[in-house]
Design a protein around this motif. Structure first.
Motif, PDB file in Angstrom:
ATOM      1  N   ALA A 162       0.832  -1.208   0.000  1.00 10.66           N
ATOM      2  CA  ALA A 162       0.000   0.000   0.000  1.00 10.66           C
ATOM      3  C   ALA A 162       0.862   1.251   0.000  1.00 10.66           C
ATOM      4  N   ALA A 163       1.940   1.241   0.775  1.00  8.56           N
ATOM      5  CA  ALA A 163       2.828   2.402   0.841  1.00  8.56           C
ATOM      6  C   ALA A 163       3.494   2.652  -0.505  1.00  8.56           C
ATOM      7  N   LEU A 164       3.960   1.583  -1.143  1.00 11.65           N
ATOM      8  CA  LEU A 164       4.616   1.736  -2.445  1.00 11.65           C
ATOM      9  C   LEU A 164       3.651   2.252  -3.502  1.00 11.65           C
ATOM     10  N   VAL A 165       2.433   1.699  -3.510  1.00  6.19           N
ATOM     11  CA  VAL A 165       1.430   2.140  -4.488  1.00  6.19           C
ATOM     12  C   VAL A 165       1.093   3.612  -4.279  1.00  6.19           C
ATOM     13  N   LEU A 166       0.934   3.997  -3.000  1.00  4.17           N
ATOM     14  CA  LEU A 166       0.588   5.391  -2.710  1.00  4.17           C
ATOM     15  C   LEU A 166       1.695   6.341  -3.147  1.00  4.17           C
ATOM     16  N   CYS A 167       2.943   5.973  -2.879  1.00  7.30           N
ATOM     17  CA  CYS A 167       4.060   6.826  -3.293  1.00  7.30           C
ATOM     18  C   CYS A 167       4.090   7.001  -4.807  1.00  7.30           C
ATOM     19  N   VAL A 168       3.908   5.910  -5.527  1.00 12.78           N
ATOM     20  CA  VAL A 168       3.913   5.977  -6.993  1.00 12.78           C
ATOM     21  C   VAL A 168       2.763   6.846  -7.494  1.00 12.78           C
ATOM     22  N   LEU A 169       1.591   6.692  -6.891  1.00 13.68           N
ATOM     23  CA  LEU A 169       0.425   7.467  -7.318  1.00 13.68           C
ATOM     24  C   LEU A 169       0.626   8.965  -7.079  1.00 13.68           C
ATOM     25  N   VAL A 170       1.090   9.317  -5.878  1.00 16.69           N
ATOM     26  CA  VAL A 170       1.260  10.735  -5.550  1.00 16.69           C
ATOM     27  C   VAL A 170       2.316  11.379  -6.437  1.00 16.69           C
ATOM     28  N   ILE A 171       3.482  10.729  -6.539  1.00 16.29           N
ATOM     29  CA  ILE A 171       4.562  11.287  -7.358  1.00 16.29           C
ATOM     30  C   ILE A 171       4.178  11.300  -8.837  1.00 16.29           C
ATOM     31  N   GLY A 172       3.583  10.204  -9.294  1.00 16.21           N
ATOM     32  CA  GLY A 172       3.203  10.113 -10.696  1.00 16.21           C
ATOM     33  C   GLY A 172       2.127  11.119 -11.073  1.00 16.21           C
ATOM     34  N   ALA A 173       1.108  11.248 -10.230  1.00 12.08           N
ATOM     35  CA  ALA A 173       0.023  12.188 -10.523  1.00 12.08           C
ATOM     36  C   ALA A 173       0.518  13.630 -10.512  1.00 12.08           C
ATOM     37  N   THR A 174       1.385  13.956  -9.545  1.00 11.94           N
ATOM     38  CA  THR A 174       1.915  15.315  -9.471  1.00 11.94           C
ATOM     39  C   THR A 174       2.783  15.629 -10.686  1.00 11.94           C
ATOM     40  N   ALA A 175       3.652  14.691 -11.055  1.00  8.78           N
ATOM     41  CA  ALA A 175       4.532  14.906 -12.208  1.00  8.78           C
ATOM     42  C   ALA A 175       3.736  15.012 -13.507  1.00  8.78           C
ATOM     43  N   THR A 176       2.736  14.149 -13.655  1.00  9.41           N
ATOM     44  CA  THR A 176       1.914  14.175 -14.871  1.00  9.41           C
ATOM     45  C   THR A 176       1.127  15.475 -14.978  1.00  9.41           C
ATOM     46  N   SER A 177       0.536  15.893 -13.853  1.00 13.75           N
ATOM     47  CA  SER A 177      -0.223  17.146 -13.852  1.00 13.75           C
ATOM     48  C   SER A 177       0.666  18.328 -14.193  1.00 13.75           C
ATOM     49  N   ALA A 178       1.874  18.341 -13.625  1.00 14.65           N
ATOM     50  CA  ALA A 178       2.796  19.439 -13.900  1.00 14.65           C
ATOM     51  C   ALA A 178       3.199  19.456 -15.375  1.00 14.65           C
ATOM     52  N   ALA A 179       3.408  18.259 -15.942  1.00 15.58           N
ATOM     53  CA  ALA A 179       3.852  18.175 -17.339  1.00 15.58           C
ATOM     54  C   ALA A 179       2.762  18.579 -18.328  1.00 15.58           C
ATOM     55  N   TRP A 180       1.529  18.231 -18.023  1.00 17.43           N
ATOM     56  CA  TRP A 180       0.428  18.470 -18.955  1.00 17.43           C
ATOM     57  C   TRP A 180      -0.348  19.750 -18.680  1.00 17.43           C
ATOM     58  N   PHE A 181      -0.007  20.448 -17.602  1.00 21.51           N
ATOM     59  CA  PHE A 181      -0.744  21.662 -17.262  1.00 21.51           C
ATOM     60  C   PHE A 181      -0.474  22.727 -18.325  1.00 21.51           C
ATOM     61  N   PRO A 182      -1.515  23.348 -18.864  1.00 22.60           N
ATOM     62  CA  PRO A 182      -1.307  24.322 -19.952  1.00 22.60           C
ATOM     63  C   PRO A 182      -0.633  25.595 -19.457  1.00 22.60           C
ATOM     64  N   ALA A 183       0.048  26.249 -20.362  1.00 19.67           N
ATOM     65  CA  ALA A 183       0.660  27.536 -20.041  1.00 19.67           C
ATOM     66  C   ALA A 183      -0.422  28.578 -19.853  1.00 19.67           C
ATOM     67  N   ASP A 184      -0.138  29.580 -19.029  1.00 20.15           N
ATOM     68  CA  ASP A 184      -1.107  30.651 -18.807  1.00 20.15           C
ATOM     69  C   ASP A 184      -1.331  31.412 -20.095  1.00 20.15           C
ATOM     70  N   SER A 185      -2.610  31.677 -20.377  1.00 22.85           N
ATOM     71  CA  SER A 185      -2.959  32.362 -21.626  1.00 22.85           C
ATOM     72  C   SER A 185      -2.965  33.858 -21.427  1.00 22.85           C
ATOM     73  N   THR A 186      -1.853  34.401 -20.934  1.00 24.50           N
ATOM     74  CA  THR A 186      -1.804  35.837 -20.656  1.00 24.50           C
ATOM     75  C   THR A 186      -1.874  36.678 -21.925  1.00 24.50           C
ATOM     76  N   ALA A 187      -1.486  36.084 -23.045  1.00 26.79           N
ATOM     77  CA  ALA A 187      -1.494  36.876 -24.274  1.00 26.79           C
ATOM     78  C   ALA A 187      -2.762  36.688 -25.081  1.00 26.79           C
ATOM     79  N   ALA A 188      -3.629  35.783 -24.612  1.00 20.89           N
ATOM     80  CA  ALA A 188      -4.839  35.513 -25.373  1.00 20.89           C
ATOM     81  C   ALA A 188      -5.797  36.691 -25.298  1.00 20.89           C
ATOM     82  N   VAL A 189      -6.405  36.988 -26.407  1.00 21.07           N
ATOM     83  CA  VAL A 189      -7.336  38.108 -26.470  1.00 21.07           C
ATOM     84  C   VAL A 189      -8.641  37.614 -27.062  1.00 21.07           C
ATOM     85  N   GLN A 190      -9.732  37.877 -26.351  1.00 17.27           N
ATOM     86  CA  GLN A 190     -11.039  37.496 -26.881  1.00 17.27           C
ATOM     87  C   GLN A 190     -11.528  38.558 -27.846  1.00 17.27           C
TER      88      GLN A 190
END
Length: 409
Positions: A162-190
């Motif tokens: 359980a400890a190993l699975v939890l560590c993999v899930l937390v680290i993996g989910a955080t890394a994946t979210s950070a990698a796929w999180f979109p850049a801020d659309s500060t230059a986007a204009v509607q």
């Protein structure tokens, strides 16, 4: 660690995790949906948008909200998997100290540099501070003994699937979210059409006011004190004065939402309803009442709109500035003045026009304005925006008091 301390720590970890997930959701929407209005954007002071889209919203390119989610998920895992460890409180104290250092930095940045308060951020700060005090009170193992204890406890936990699975899930989910999180659309204009479509959808989603609601609105409004607000509006029965900041998200929202209402009354009661904009930039350069204001292009934006007014282009420039609100800088403001009004002498005229902006800000402060937007409807002060149907009905109600009333439905 006692059951009481464990339960309190668990509650803090859950609070931090929920707030961090909500913050990540808001930051994501801000990145992918230009013009998105967060539920935690109460006014210019209480604004998540200002915090998340600033340079302090990310660390090495990773959204702070994603890091917070991983942090609190890890704390939660430590509590659940290490429940029987003698040194649990001491481990938690070390983790809380790391979080506390980061929280102090972020709190300094948002409050003293940006001059704003992020409600979701405050919830995570409270969670970390709570963990620190709970762990500090419950810790029984000296810090000097922790390294040897840690080695033994890690070997013990490594044998737990359980400890190993939890560590993999937390680290993996955080890394994946950070990698796929979109850049801020500060230059986007509607485009104007996109903003108009969003505005229409928001207004249409509002249910009509009931008779009871109208009665309550009238009763509450009539209890507000009436202040004398200087306004050049001859012949008008209703004068609406908005104290505005072009970098304030709620100011942009009300600008868009109330535009159809302004057009309606211009057609139905020509000259009887006047809408005036006063400047109240949240920037110390032109507003002595907000010396730590963080909107670093607000004074320039207010001055530019005044310059454009002489060319009959103030409305168009307001639209242009609000469409680029999240990326406004002094140079972008000058670019807008040139593009919209054809004026290139901003720097030469700025000192003289800035004095007029300062005069508006001083007037606002004398009337009790402390945030934007603040509206005065025939002298009755209403801080913040209000639902379009309520705004529209208050104008209708004030018109009904004149000699030639518009019937109140």
């Amino acid at each position: 660690m006692s059951s009481r301390a464990f339960t309190a720590a668990l509650a803090c970890a859950l609070l931090g995790l929920i707030a961090s997930v909500a913050a990540a959701y808001v930051h994501y929407q801000l990145a992918v949906a230009p013009g998105y209005e967060s539920f935690c954007d109460v006014n210019a002071t209480l604004s998540c948008t200002q915090a998340y889209q600033s340079v302090y919203g990310r660390l090495l390119g990773v959204p702070v909200s994603v890091l917070g989610t991983g942090y609190f998920a890890g704390v939660l895992g430590l509590l659940l998997l290490g429940r029987r460890l003698d040194a649990l409180a001491s481990y938690l104290l070390v983790v809380a100290l790391v979080g506390l250092a980061f929280v102090i930095y972020l709190a300094w940045a948002t409050i003293f540099v940006l001059g704003t308060l992020c409600l979701l951020c405050l919830a995570t700060y409270a969670a970390v501070v709570g963990l620190f005090f709970i762990a500090g009170a419950a810790a029984s193992v000296p810090m000097i003994d922790l390294p040897s204890r840690l080695s033994r406890d890690l070997r013990r936990l490594s044998g737990s699937p359980a400890a190993l699975v939890l560590c993999v899930l937390v680290i993996g989910a955080t890394a994946t979210s950070a990698a796929w999180f979109p850049a801020d659309s500060t230059a986007a204009v509607q485009t104007p059409a996109e903003r108009a479509s969003q505005t229409a959808a928001q207004v249409d989603a509002e249910p009509p006011l009931t008779d009871d609601q109208k009665a309550q609105i009238r009763a509450s409004f009539d209890q507000l004190p009436r202040l004398i607000v200087p306004a050049d509006a001859p012949g008008a029965s209703v004068v609406v004065v908005k104290f505005n900041d072009y970098m304030c998200p709620p100011c942009r929202q009300t600008f868009d939402l109330y535009k159809p209402i302004k057009a309606k009354w211009a057609q139905q009661a020509p000259g009887k309803v006047q809408f005036l904009t006063r400047d109240f930039p949240l920037e110390g350069e032109c507003n002595a009442s907000t010396p730590t204001g963080s909107h670093q292009a607000s004074c320039e934006a207010a001055a530019a709109v005044r310059m454009a007014r002489g060319a009959g282009k103030s409305d168009a420039l307001e639209d242009w500035l609000f469409a680029r609100q999240t990326s406004l800088t002094a140079s972008i403001v000058k670019e807008g003045l040139q593009e919209v009004a054809g004026l290139s002498d901003f720097d030469a005229r700025y000192p003289q026009v800035l004095a007029l902006v300062k005069s508006d800000a001083a007037l606002g402060a004398s009337l009790g304005v402390s945030s934007t937007p603040t509206f005065f409807i025939n002298g009755a002060r209403i801080a913040g925006g209000m639902a379009p149907r309520i705004f529209d009905y208050l104008i209708e109600y004030e018109l009904s008091k004149t000699a030639a009333p518009v019937p109140v439905q």
